[in-house]
Design a protein around this motif. Structure first.
Motif, PDB file in Angstrom:
ATOM      1  N   VAL A  41       4.541  15.032  27.974  1.00  0.00           N
ATOM      2  CA  VAL A  41       3.965  13.461  27.616  1.00  0.00           C
ATOM      3  C   VAL A  41       4.196  12.182  28.900  1.00  0.00           C
ATOM      4  O   VAL A  41       3.643  11.715  28.948  1.00  0.00           O
ATOM      5  N   ASP A  42       5.814  12.620  29.658  1.00  0.00           N
ATOM      6  CA  ASP A  42       6.392  11.440  29.727  1.00  0.00           C
ATOM      7  C   ASP A  42       5.143  12.349  31.572  1.00  0.00           C
ATOM      8  O   ASP A  42       4.989  10.938  32.126  1.00  0.00           O
ATOM      9  N   PHE A  43       5.232  12.988  32.021  1.00  0.00           N
ATOM     10  CA  PHE A  43       3.968  12.767  33.596  1.00  0.00           C
ATOM     11  C   PHE A  43       3.023  12.234  32.742  1.00  0.00           C
ATOM     12  O   PHE A  43       2.136  11.645  33.616  1.00  0.00           O
ATOM     13  N   LEU A  44       1.853  12.857  32.100  1.00  0.00           N
ATOM     14  CA  LEU A  44       0.943  12.174  31.329  1.00  0.00           C
ATOM     15  C   LEU A  44       0.759  10.796  31.190  1.00  0.00           C
ATOM     16  O   LEU A  44      -0.158  10.396  32.019  1.00  0.00           O
ATOM     17  N   ALA A  48      -1.432   8.003  33.413  1.00  0.00           N
ATOM     18  CA  ALA A  48      -1.948   7.298  32.630  1.00  0.00           C
ATOM     19  C   ALA A  48      -1.807   5.994  32.569  1.00  0.00           C
ATOM     20  O   ALA A  48      -2.782   4.685  32.357  1.00  0.00           O
ATOM     21  N   GLY A  49      -0.881   5.676  32.693  1.00  0.00           N
ATOM     22  CA  GLY A  49      -0.112   3.617  33.044  1.00  0.00           C
ATOM     23  C   GLY A  49       0.477   3.971  31.825  1.00  0.00           C
ATOM     24  O   GLY A  49       1.474   2.682  31.583  1.00  0.00           O
ATOM     25  N   SER A  50       0.207   4.216  30.521  1.00  0.00           N
ATOM     26  CA  SER A  50       0.977   4.278  29.363  1.00  0.00           C
ATOM     27  C   SER A  50       0.747   5.020  28.079  1.00  0.00           C
ATOM     28  O   SER A  50       0.236   5.721  28.960  1.00  0.00           O
ATOM     29  N   TYR A  51       1.723   5.092  27.496  1.00  0.00           N
ATOM     30  CA  TYR A  51       1.684   6.321  26.572  1.00  0.00           C
ATOM     31  C   TYR A  51       0.132   5.900  25.471  1.00  0.00           C
ATOM     32  O   TYR A  51      -0.346   6.895  24.995  1.00  0.00           O
ATOM     33  N   GLU A  52       0.386   4.492  25.315  1.00  0.00           N
ATOM     34  CA  GLU A  52      -0.939   4.242  24.248  1.00  0.00           C
ATOM     35  C   GLU A  52      -2.137   4.417  25.257  1.00  0.00           C
ATOM     36  O   GLU A  52      -2.941   4.775  24.196  1.00  0.00           O
ATOM     37  N   ASP A  96      -5.877  17.705  40.138  1.00  0.00           N
ATOM     38  CA  ASP A  96      -5.532  16.691  41.465  1.00  0.00           C
ATOM     39  C   ASP A  96      -4.698  15.883  41.219  1.00  0.00           C
ATOM     40  O   ASP A  96      -5.038  13.978  42.266  1.00  0.00           O
ATOM     41  N   GLN A  97      -3.555  15.657  39.789  1.00  0.00           N
ATOM     42  CA  GLN A  97      -3.229  14.707  40.423  1.00  0.00           C
ATOM     43  C   GLN A  97      -3.964  13.143  39.414  1.00  0.00           C
ATOM     44  O   GLN A  97      -2.785  12.306  39.536  1.00  0.00           O
ATOM     45  N   LYS A  98      -4.987  13.566  39.407  1.00  0.00           N
ATOM     46  CA  LYS A  98      -5.504  12.265  38.494  1.00  0.00           C
ATOM     47  C   LYS A  98      -5.997  12.579  37.046  1.00  0.00           C
ATOM     48  O   LYS A  98      -5.979  13.722  36.878  1.00  0.00           O
ATOM     49  N   ILE A  99      -6.221  11.646  35.987  1.00  0.00           N
ATOM     50  CA  ILE A  99      -6.244  12.259  34.431  1.00  0.00           C
ATOM     51  C   ILE A  99      -6.746  10.878  34.248  1.00  0.00           C
ATOM     52  O   ILE A  99      -8.078  10.745  34.348  1.00  0.00           O
ATOM     53  N   PHE A 100      -8.263  12.312  33.251  1.00  0.00           N
ATOM     54  CA  PHE A 100      -9.181  12.450  32.738  1.00  0.00           C
ATOM     55  C   PHE A 100      -9.630  12.389  30.714  1.00  0.00           C
ATOM     56  O   PHE A 100      -8.592  13.258  30.792  1.00  0.00           O
ATOM     57  N   ILE A 101      -8.910  11.005  30.311  1.00  0.00           N
ATOM     58  CA  ILE A 101      -8.699  11.037  28.966  1.00  0.00           C
ATOM     59  C   ILE A 101     -10.116  10.900  27.919  1.00  0.00           C
ATOM     60  O   ILE A 101     -10.747  10.022  27.865  1.00  0.00           O
TER      61      ILE A 101
END
Length: 116
Positions: A41-44, A48-52, A96-101
């Motif tokens: 969760v902390d890695f994500l 992502a920049g925030s938990y929200e 590749d260290q980029k997140i898509f939500i």
């Protein structure tokens, strides 16, 4: 390792996975079978920049717990993400260290591009 965090029983997640290029090389992480750890969760959140940003307001539990009426903090979002898989906005791809939500068409297209 490139990973998708998803719910195996979610038809939308399954449809998205089937739309990905063959041999996409993603590690599949079913969040119901293997709940997210604090480290994950902390890695994500770091991506992502925030938990929200990771939090789903569409979850039935969100409504039934009356969270809509509450002023949630980042600590609250983190706590709920760790408590129950339904609070994660699905699917979440890390490529590749980029997140898509999420499951928006534009997001899925970006994932497909990133996997090519």
């Amino acid at each position: 390792m490139n990973t998708v965090y998803y719910l195996k029983s979610c038809d939308t997640c399954q449809k998205i996975l089937k739309s990905l290029p063959e041999n996409h090389g993603l590690e599949l992480h079913d969040i119901k079978q293997a709940p997210l750890t604090e480290t994950e969760v902390d890695f994500l959140k770091s991506l992502a920049g925030s938990y929200e940003a990771l939090f789903s307001r569409k979850a039935q539990l969100y409504k039934s717990l009356g969270l809509k009426e509450q002023n949630l903090t980042e600590a609250d979002y983190r706590k709920y993400l760790l408590e129950h898989y339904t609070f994660l906005s699905r699917p979440v791809f890390v490529v590749d260290q980029k997140i898509f939500i999420g499951n928006q068409a534009a997001t899925v297209l970006k994932v497909i591009e990133a996997l090519r």
